[in-house]
Design a protein around this motif. Sequence first.
Motif, PDB file in Angstrom:
ATOM      1  N   ASN A  17       0.948   2.486  12.934  1.00  0.00           N
ATOM      2  CA  ASN A  17       2.514   2.797  12.936  1.00  0.00           C
ATOM      3  C   ASN A  17       3.194   2.183  13.983  1.00  0.00           C
ATOM      4  O   ASN A  17       4.298   1.761  13.632  1.00  0.00           O
ATOM      5  CB  ASN A  17       2.508   4.195  12.782  1.00  0.00           C
ATOM      6  N   LYS A  18       2.468   2.366  15.222  1.00  0.00           N
ATOM      7  CA  LYS A  18       3.125   1.784  16.332  1.00  0.00           C
ATOM      8  C   LYS A  18       3.185   0.039  16.314  1.00  0.00           C
ATOM      9  O   LYS A  18       3.931  -0.360  16.783  1.00  0.00           O
ATOM     10  CB  LYS A  18       2.484   2.111  17.553  1.00  0.00           C
ATOM     11  N   THR A  20       2.755  -2.017  13.463  1.00  0.00           N
ATOM     12  CA  THR A  20       3.515  -2.821  12.271  1.00  0.00           C
ATOM     13  C   THR A  20       3.967  -1.877  11.282  1.00  0.00           C
ATOM     14  O   THR A  20       4.787  -2.340  10.305  1.00  0.00           O
ATOM     15  CB  THR A  20       1.996  -3.449  11.420  1.00  0.00           C
ATOM     16  N   GLY A  21       4.311  -0.410  11.327  1.00  0.00           N
ATOM     17  CA  GLY A  21       4.504   0.358  10.531  1.00  0.00           C
ATOM     18  C   GLY A  21       3.579   0.742   9.605  1.00  0.00           C
ATOM     19  O   GLY A  21       2.601   0.074   9.214  1.00  0.00           O
ATOM     20  N   THR A  23       2.855   2.052   5.156  1.00  0.00           N
ATOM     21  CA  THR A  23       3.359   2.097   3.965  1.00  0.00           C
ATOM     22  C   THR A  23       3.907   3.438   3.470  1.00  0.00           C
ATOM     23  O   THR A  23       3.113   4.285   4.067  1.00  0.00           O
ATOM     24  CB  THR A  23       2.416   1.270   2.851  1.00  0.00           C
ATOM     25  N   GLN A  27       1.861   6.690   4.851  1.00  0.00           N
ATOM     26  CA  GLN A  27       2.628   7.987   5.308  1.00  0.00           C
ATOM     27  C   GLN A  27       2.424   9.266   4.700  1.00  0.00           C
ATOM     28  O   GLN A  27       2.072  10.273   5.394  1.00  0.00           O
ATOM     29  CB  GLN A  27       4.231   7.825   5.308  1.00  0.00           C
TER      30      GLN A  27
END
Length: 57
Positions: A17-18, A20-21, A23, A27
């Motif tokens: 998450n830090k 590339t984020g 999906t 989540q």
Amino acid sequence: MDIDALVKRINELAHKNKETGLTEEEQTERAQLREEYLKNIRRNFRQQLDTIEVVDK
């Protein structure tokens, strides 16, 4: 899932998450894993409280 594998996967998702984020699916998975982790912690804490015996009042 054992607690070590659970924490490992939660940490993997946190790092991703830090960087590339996440999906939508990731989540959702992260939320489910966190809830399972918290349920485990609450259950263990409750077991500890149930075994406490008051000696002196």
